[in-house]
Design an enzyme around this catalytic site. Structure first.
Site, PDB file in Angstrom:
ATOM      1  N   ASP A 202       0.550  11.164   2.485  1.00 34.87           N
ATOM      2  CA  ASP A 202       1.606  10.459   2.930  1.00 34.87           C
ATOM      3  C   ASP A 202       1.736   9.163   1.886  1.00 34.87           C
ATOM      4  OD1 ASP A 202       3.803   9.207   4.486  1.00 34.87           O
ATOM      5  OD2 ASP A 202       2.431   8.873   6.272  1.00 34.87           O
TER       6      ASP A 202
ATOM      7  N   HIS B  48       2.138   2.302   8.336  1.00 34.49           N
ATOM      8  CA  HIS B  48       2.793   1.723   7.388  1.00 34.49           C
ATOM      9  C   HIS B  48       2.294   0.161   7.137  1.00 34.49           C
ATOM     10  CE1 HIS B  48       5.852   4.678   8.152  1.00 34.49           C
ATOM     11  NE2 HIS B  48       6.329   4.434   6.839  1.00 34.49           N
TER      12      HIS B  48
END
Length: 551
Positions: free
Chosen positions: A307, A234
């Site tokens: 993702d 992230h």
């Protein structure tokens, strides 16, 4: 001339007629038969044939829902005709509202463009990654791994699927198939079933099958493996520095099993694995990884989703439009959460019009998406019953199933002087992470709970990843300084024991959800025997995979 809005019902009728002639129902018929696959392919081809370029590009987009109503998403449906939406907590309040949102989005999609139903997805792994504000909370995957029982995995996924379906949610970004072999992993940890590839394979496949049987598309993630990283994708791009042989032995087996089982969908990881592709690109943008390994070597022809494309791990070297194009070039089918949906759509459309991506290549992805929608019954799905959703979501029966998994997961790793189980009349102090929940459960079991370790026979201290938070050792040290035997309840990864070597008792629950705290109290009291076994090795100690004690 038939309009696009009448094409989906017509395709459905063709599918049902074909299935009736074969004496079989729709979908996979429970066995993934080739005839059912052929039926789905025929319907998908009919849908694809009548789509224009904008509609095809739209099918590759999975965007974040806006607000809490379908009306707030009317513009993006009209403009981009996305293939799906993903929900986050800000989109959801209660069961009735979520079901109404799902119904409203599907109604708007049916009245727009090709009229193809939406994938409505959510990250509901259970445990720490649970987006729903309602429903049953099961422990994390590592707790399931500690049970060694695939029926526990099936139970967790089956209940989750039932509750999602009741809310009109037809896709879950789960299960996690990453093999967590790095104790310092900041993003996977207890989201993984463990460090043994065979265990992870069995558990992930059991959950994927249960999701499919429950009418919810599972997305097995994160290929080629996120379990041996020390960077959160992230916030940056993790590099997995291991040989091809090591990767094949450790990270590959769960995904290989998933491919052999023809799972519905696989998610890529924003990780850089030089032994698979030394270009420096994250796997999400690597043709060597997706087309080369996943498609060609493993033979996977199902839906591949990226993702989230708003994560920094995939945004290091290209702008967002270029990332969308490169993901499709690499072999992905769905673009999850592009930061700018319009920019992503424009970039892909331009790439097709300029010949960088052939329309045949785009068709491959759209065809896979449509076939999956047909096989999973989206074309004839009934609207969610908003009024009845609350009766299914979070039912007492489902709560019992979650407690059963939590009870079976508790692992006893230290019991000096047989401090556990506690005598019935013992006085207990409880502090640290999860103290309120553990205290309440012990009180209900008849124990006198005090706030002071000095006045207690035993001090129970909760931790939650103390290995990465040294401050959590403070209440442990305070309780020990009172001369009171200390029992630690580790509710995150079990690695905390490396930092807390002197305690008399140590229980791992692998989760901080309510049922796990109740399970810890029940194990402390001897109401249940701690039957869980370590699903990972613990570095810096002599504790290994498979260790665990009973009463």
């Amino acid at each position: 001339m038939l309009s696009r809005r009448t094409l989906a019902p017509l395709a459905l009728a063709l599918l049902l007629l074909s299935s009736a002639c074969d004496g079989e129902g729709g979908g996979d018929g429970g066995d993934g038969s080739s005839q059912d696959t052929a039926d789905a392919a025929a319907v998908a081809e009919d849908l694809l044939t009548d789509m224009d370029l904008d509609e095809k590009v739209g099918q590759t987009l999975v965007v974040v829902a806006e607000g809490t109503t379908a009306e707030e998403n009317a513009g993006i449906i009209e403009e981009h005709q996305p293939g799906g939406f993903i929900y986050f907590p800000e989109n959801m309040t209660d069961a009735e509202q979520i079901a109404e949102l799902s119904n409203g989005l599907q109604e708007r999609a049916a009245d727009t463009g090709a009229g193809v139903p939406l994938f409505l997805g959510v990250d509901q792994e259970q445990g720490m990654v649970s987006r729903l504000p309602v429903g049953t909370r099961f422990p994390d995957a590592m707790a399931v791994g500690a049970t060694r029982d695939t029926e526990m995995a099936r139970s967790r996924a089956s209940v989750t699927a039932d509750e999602l379906a009741a809310l009109g949610i037809n896709l879950d970004y789960a299960p996690v198939a990453d093999v967590n072999v790095n104790a310092a992993n900041p993003v996977i940890g207890i989201r993984s079933f463990g460090s043994d590839p065979e265990l992870v394979s069995e558990m992930a496949l059991a959950e994927a099958e249960a999701f499919e049987e429950g009418g919810v598309v599972p997305v097995v993630k994160h290929f080629p493996g996120h379990g041996d990283t020390d960077v959160d994708s992230h916030t940056g791009l993790p590099e997995v520095d291991k040989s091809r042989d090591d990767w094949e032995k450790v990270d590959l087996p769960p995904f290989e099993s998933a491919v052999e089982a023809d799972v519905d969908a696989v998610m890529t990881a924003h990780v850089f694995l030089p032994e698979l592709d030394d270009s420096g690109e994250p796997s999400t943008l690597s043709g060597e990884v997706i087309n080369g390994v996943l498609r060609d070597e493993l033979g996977y022809d199902g839906v591949v989703t990226t993702d989230a494309l708003n994560m920094e791990g995939v945004r290091q070297t290209h702008d967002d439009g270029e990332i969308a194009v490169r993901a499709l070039e690499a072999g992905a089918d769905q673009l999850l959460m592009p930061p700018d949906a319009a920019g992503a759509a424009d970039a892909v459309r331009n790439a097709v019009e300029e010949g960088r991506i052939s329309e045949d290549r785009l068709d491959e992805s759209v065809r896979r998406i449509l076939e999956l929608k047909v096989r999973r019954g989206l074309l004839d799905a009934e609207p969610a019953d908003a009024g009845a959703a609350a009766e299914t979501v979070g039912s007492a029966e489902n709560a019992d199933a979650a407690q059963e998994v939590a009870d079976a997961s508790v692992t006893l790793l230290r019991n000096e002087g047989e401090v556990l189980p506690l005598d019935g009349g013992a006085t207990v102090s409880v502090s640290g992470s999860g103290a309120d929940g553990i205290s309440e459960a012990l009180g209900e079991l008849g124990y006198q709970v005090t706030g002071s370790a000095v006045d207690a026979d035993v001090a129970v201290v909760g931790t939650d990843d103390a290995r990465s938070d040294p401050e959590q050792a403070v209440p442990v040290e305070a309780a020990a300084s009172a001369g009171t035997p200390v029992v630690v309840v580790a509710q995150g990864t079990p690695y905390d024991i490396e930092e807390l070597p002197e305690v008399e008792g140590y229980l791992a629950t692998y989760s901080s959800v309510g049922v796990s705290r109740t399970a810890a109290a029940r194990a402390i009291a001897g109401e249940v025997s701690p039957t869980g076994r370590l699903p990972v090795d613990i570095p810096g100690t002599d504790l290994e995979y498979g260790d665990g004690m009973g009463y």
